[in-house]
Design a protein around this motif. Sequence first.
Motif, PDB file in Angstrom:
ATOM      1  N   UNK A 229       0.825  -1.207   0.000  1.00 56.88           N
ATOM      2  CA  UNK A 229       0.000   0.000   0.000  1.00 56.88           C
ATOM      3  C   UNK A 229       0.857   1.254   0.000  1.00 56.88           C
ATOM      4  N   UNK A 230       1.897   1.259   0.830  1.00 56.31           N
ATOM      5  CA  UNK A 230       2.781   2.427   0.897  1.00 56.31           C
ATOM      6  C   UNK A 230       3.490   2.650  -0.437  1.00 56.31           C
ATOM      7  N   UNK A 231       3.905   1.567  -1.073  1.00 59.47           N
ATOM      8  CA  UNK A 231       4.554   1.690  -2.381  1.00 59.47           C
ATOM      9  C   UNK A 231       3.566   2.214  -3.417  1.00 59.47           C
ATOM     10  N   UNK A 232       2.302   1.757  -3.333  1.00 64.34           N
ATOM     11  CA  UNK A 232       1.283   2.213  -4.275  1.00 64.34           C
ATOM     12  C   UNK A 232       1.010   3.705  -4.119  1.00 64.34           C
ATOM     13  N   UNK A 233       0.976   4.184  -2.880  1.00 64.37           N
ATOM     14  CA  UNK A 233       0.732   5.607  -2.630  1.00 64.37           C
ATOM     15  C   UNK A 233       1.913   6.435  -3.114  1.00 64.37           C
ATOM     16  N   UNK A 234       3.119   5.942  -2.854  1.00 62.21           N
ATOM     17  CA  UNK A 234       4.312   6.596  -3.388  1.00 62.21           C
ATOM     18  C   UNK A 234       4.868   7.724  -2.561  1.00 62.21           C
ATOM     19  N   UNK A 235       4.316   7.948  -1.381  1.00 65.74           N
ATOM     20  CA  UNK A 235       4.841   8.976  -0.486  1.00 65.74           C
ATOM     21  C   UNK A 235       5.806   8.341   0.520  1.00 65.74           C
ATOM     22  N   UNK A 236       6.696   9.106   1.101  1.00 60.82           N
ATOM     23  CA  UNK A 236       7.577   8.555   2.132  1.00 60.82           C
ATOM     24  C   UNK A 236       6.756   7.973   3.287  1.00 60.82           C
ATOM     25  N   UNK A 237       7.211   6.834   3.812  1.00 52.11           N
ATOM     26  CA  UNK A 237       6.457   6.113   4.836  1.00 52.11           C
ATOM     27  C   UNK A 237       6.074   7.002   6.018  1.00 52.11           C
ATOM     28  N   UNK A 238       7.009   7.879   6.421  1.00 51.35           N
ATOM     29  CA  UNK A 238       6.763   8.704   7.603  1.00 51.35           C
ATOM     30  C   UNK A 238       5.732   9.806   7.328  1.00 51.35           C
ATOM     31  N   UNK A 239       5.315   9.963   6.063  1.00 52.64           N
ATOM     32  CA  UNK A 239       4.319  10.984   5.703  1.00 52.64           C
ATOM     33  C   UNK A 239       2.908  10.423   5.676  1.00 52.64           C
ATOM     34  N   UNK A 240       2.759   9.114   5.893  1.00 58.82           N
ATOM     35  CA  UNK A 240       1.450   8.461   5.748  1.00 58.82           C
ATOM     36  C   UNK A 240       0.990   7.920   7.100  1.00 58.82           C
ATOM     37  N   UNK A 241      -0.263   8.218   7.468  1.00 55.51           N
ATOM     38  CA  UNK A 241      -0.830   7.643   8.689  1.00 55.51           C
ATOM     39  C   UNK A 241      -1.225   6.210   8.411  1.00 55.51           C
ATOM     40  N   UNK A 242      -0.638   5.272   9.135  1.00 51.28           N
ATOM     41  CA  UNK A 242      -0.959   3.853   8.957  1.00 51.28           C
ATOM     42  C   UNK A 242      -1.623   3.259  10.210  1.00 51.28           C
ATOM     43  N   UNK A 243      -2.170   4.133  11.050  1.00 49.67           N
ATOM     44  CA  UNK A 243      -2.773   3.649  12.284  1.00 49.67           C
ATOM     45  C   UNK A 243      -3.889   2.654  11.987  1.00 49.67           C
TER      46      UNK A 243
END
Length: 223
Positions: A209-223
């Motif tokens: 999912x993080x790769x699909x979004x393409x933003x840096x991991x620390x920029x995405x809320x994965x809670x």
Amino acid sequence: VYFARPDSVIDNASVHLARQRAGKYLAREYPVEADLVAGVPDSGLDAAIGYANESGIPYGMCFIKNRYVGRTFIQDSQEQRERSVRIKLNPLRSAVEGKRVVLVDDSIVRGTTSAHIIELLRTAGAKEVHMRSACPPIMYGCKYLNCTSKSSEDDLLARRIIHELEGLQGDAYLEEYADASTERGQCMLKRICEKLGFASLGFQSLDGLLEAIGLPKEKVCTY
């Protein structure tokens, strides 16, 4: 994953392209032999196209959506959600009868809507329904969105199944359950399939999912 319009661009990331890439990675993680790939309208459609393109299985429609019904996810009661699903989605018998269908949805939260959707496809004559979720298993109720109607996270399908398998001590192994390569992850998938009637089930990995979004991991809320 769910709320955004497909033509939205969030932090310079295209929602439409992110969802298609999620479907692409999902096809790599969970391949299956089937006759048709279809999406649950509307936010599952882009991921279904990505899955079809990557897998080579033809993409098609299996539901016609009633545009006068709003978001079933955020309705207050289970009875309201079930009634709305029956009104909202009408299966295309000519498209699914006798077919092995890969059905791609944006996410699986409570699981009750998914169970009704599978029932609709079976009634329309689908031979098999292989469920694929473009979102990882949801283990925590979001504190900002209405993911759960009660204070208990047993509203969430993944947590409910974990507690059925191991009781509350299963909460110590949430990362294992969210990983389909582990024994616990496989047990969770098998139990969900048994309960909801899926021929098979695949959740997008968090890394996918993080790769699909393409933003840096620390920029995405994965809670």
